[in-house]
Write a protein that holds these residues in place. Structure first.
Motif, short mmCIF file in Angstrom:
data_model
loop_
_atom_site.label_atom_id
_atom_site.label_comp_id
_atom_site.label_asym_id
_atom_site.label_seq_id
_atom_site.Cartn_x
_atom_site.Cartn_y
_atom_site.Cartn_z
N THR A 198 0.82 -1.21 0.00
CA THR A 198 0.00 0.00 0.00
C THR A 198 0.85 1.26 0.00
O THR A 198 1.84 1.34 0.73
CB THR A 198 -0.92 0.01 1.24
OG1 THR A 198 -1.76 -1.13 1.21
CG2 THR A 198 -1.77 1.26 1.27
N LEU A 199 0.47 2.23 -0.82
CA LEU A 199 1.11 3.54 -0.81
C LEU A 199 0.21 4.50 -0.05
O LEU A 199 -0.71 5.11 -0.61
CB LEU A 199 1.34 4.06 -2.23
CG LEU A 199 2.61 3.59 -2.94
CD1 LEU A 199 2.51 2.13 -3.34
CD2 LEU A 199 2.89 4.46 -4.16
N ASP A 200 0.44 4.62 1.25
CA ASP A 200 -0.35 5.53 2.09
C ASP A 200 0.45 6.81 2.27
O ASP A 200 1.42 6.85 3.01
CB ASP A 200 -0.64 4.87 3.44
CG ASP A 200 -1.49 5.77 4.33
OD1 ASP A 200 -1.92 6.84 3.87
OD2 ASP A 200 -1.72 5.39 5.50
N LEU A 201 0.02 7.86 1.56
CA LEU A 201 0.74 9.12 1.59
C LEU A 201 -0.09 10.25 2.19
O LEU A 201 0.23 11.43 2.02
CB LEU A 201 1.19 9.49 0.18
CG LEU A 201 2.33 8.63 -0.36
CD1 LEU A 201 2.36 8.61 -1.88
CD2 LEU A 201 3.66 9.12 0.18
N ILE A 202 -1.16 9.90 2.88
CA ILE A 202 -1.97 10.91 3.54
C ILE A 202 -1.15 11.58 4.63
O ILE A 202 -0.54 10.92 5.48
CB ILE A 202 -3.25 10.29 4.16
CG1 ILE A 202 -4.10 9.67 3.06
CG2 ILE A 202 -4.04 11.35 4.92
CD1 ILE A 202 -4.65 10.65 2.05
N GLY A 203 -1.11 12.90 4.62
CA GLY A 203 -0.40 13.65 5.66
C GLY A 203 1.08 13.82 5.42
O GLY A 203 1.78 14.38 6.26
N THR A 204 1.59 13.36 4.26
CA THR A 204 3.01 13.54 3.96
C THR A 204 3.18 14.69 2.96
O THR A 204 2.29 15.50 2.74
CB THR A 204 3.62 12.25 3.40
OG1 THR A 204 2.98 11.93 2.16
CG2 THR A 204 3.43 11.10 4.37
N GLU A 205 4.34 14.72 2.33
CA GLU A 205 4.65 15.81 1.40
C GLU A 205 3.63 15.88 0.25
O GLU A 205 3.07 14.86 -0.16
CB GLU A 205 6.05 15.60 0.79
CG GLU A 205 7.18 15.64 1.78
CD GLU A 205 7.38 14.31 2.47
OE1 GLU A 205 8.13 14.26 3.47
OE2 GLU A 205 6.77 13.32 2.05
N PRO A 206 3.40 17.08 -0.27
CA PRO A 206 2.52 17.22 -1.43
C PRO A 206 3.19 16.66 -2.69
O PRO A 206 4.39 16.35 -2.68
CB PRO A 206 2.32 18.73 -1.56
CG PRO A 206 3.55 19.32 -0.94
CD PRO A 206 3.94 18.38 0.17
N LEU A 207 2.43 16.50 -3.74
CA LEU A 207 3.01 16.11 -5.03
C LEU A 207 3.84 17.26 -5.55
O LEU A 207 3.44 18.43 -5.48
CB LEU A 207 1.88 15.79 -6.02
CG LEU A 207 2.33 15.34 -7.42
CD1 LEU A 207 2.95 13.96 -7.36
CD2 LEU A 207 1.15 15.35 -8.38
N SER A 208 5.02 16.95 -6.08
CA SER A 208 5.91 17.98 -6.60
C SER A 208 6.24 17.71 -8.06
O SER A 208 6.41 16.56 -8.46
CB SER A 208 7.20 18.07 -5.78
OG SER A 208 7.93 16.85 -5.86
#
Length: 271
Positions: free
Chosen positions: A230-240
């Motif tokens: 799973t790629l759980d990226l909630i709460g991390t860096e924004p898309l750049s």
């Protein structure tokens, strides 16, 4: 802007996802309606074409997404603002990022994309990429030793997806709760040409596709399989887009991995 490439990818994914499902047999009522419905893919959640922009400095511009989900797009700059909108491929408009300097006093820029929920793919099938053209000189110092095209999550994070073109060779990284899959191309990109880079994750398989824009040559397709999870990226860096962005929402000045060249037609599609 030529949307055909992104739509073709989306159509293929939708058709593959529905081909084995139960439904009316050929010739039965509703069969043609089902076939017709699979011919139109879902729109990308994010689609940056820049075609509404006039040529000139990108500083202070309002940049909008043509994708199907609401997105806040902001231009970040460090030191002198040199990013600009210029002519891209096929008469479109592209965003030119700062030239390579190799020092902390150079010009750096990135696009920050929020909100974050739909940019966290979890275990879903998803595709992301962009059209790019590189400068001849793109790396060589600790400050700028790579060319990040699109990225969410940093190396030290538990999840990450990115496309980069280090030393003129594209690669794709997708890392989740169970492991990472890295797909690399052996093809050197010609700074005189435009390329469309696309990375696709389906279950345990990651596919990198490199196509020369405007060419009839067959695209280069590299595929690799491995544990991702799973790629759980909630709460991390924004898309750049164009450089690294940290948890504080700003360009990582100690190691920018600034893309040096032009970027156009940025796309993200979570199925």
């Amino acid at each position: 802007m030529n949307r055909r490439g992104w739509i073709a990818v989306g159509t293929a994914l939708v058709v593959l996802g529905t081909a084995t499902g139960c439904g009316p047999a050929a010739g039965e009522d509703g069969a043609m309606d089902e076939i017709a419905s699979t011919a139109t893919p879902p729109p990308p959640q994010l689609l940056l074409t820049f075609d509404d922009q006039e040529a000139g400095s990108a500083a202070g511009r309002e940049i909008r997404s043509d994708g199907g989900s609401a997105a806040i797009v902001e231009m970040l700059t460090v030191n002198k603002a040199t990013a600009a909108f210029e002519k891209g491929s096929n008469g479109s408009t592209a965003l030119r990022f700062p030239a390579y300097s190799g020092t902390s006093s150079g010009s750096f820029a990135a696009l920050r994309i929020e909100p974050e929920e739909w940019l966290s793919p979890g275990e879903a099938e998803f595709t992301f990429g962009a059209d790019i053209r590189l400068n001849k000189l793109t790396n060589g110092s600790e400050i700028d030793n790579g060319d990040n095209v699109l990225q969410r999550g940093l190396f030290a994070d538990s999840a990450q997806y990115k496309i980069q073109v280090d030393k003129h060779r594209p690669s794709c990284v997708i890392r989740g709760s169970e492991g990472a899959v890295v797909v690399k191309s052996k093809q050197d990109l010609d700074p005189a040409k435009w390329y469309r880079l696309s990375c696709h994750r389906l279950d345990r398989t990651v596919t990198l596709t490199v196509s020369e824009v405007g060419s009839d040559a067959a695209p280069l397709v590299v595929e690799k399989t491995g544990a991702i999870g799973t790629l759980d990226l909630i709460g991390t860096e924004p898309l750049s887009i164009g450089a690294k962005i940290g948890a504080d929402g700003e360009v990582v000045r100690s190691s920018t991995d600034q893309f040096n060249g032009w970027i156009d037609n940025v796309s993200y599609l979570r199925i």
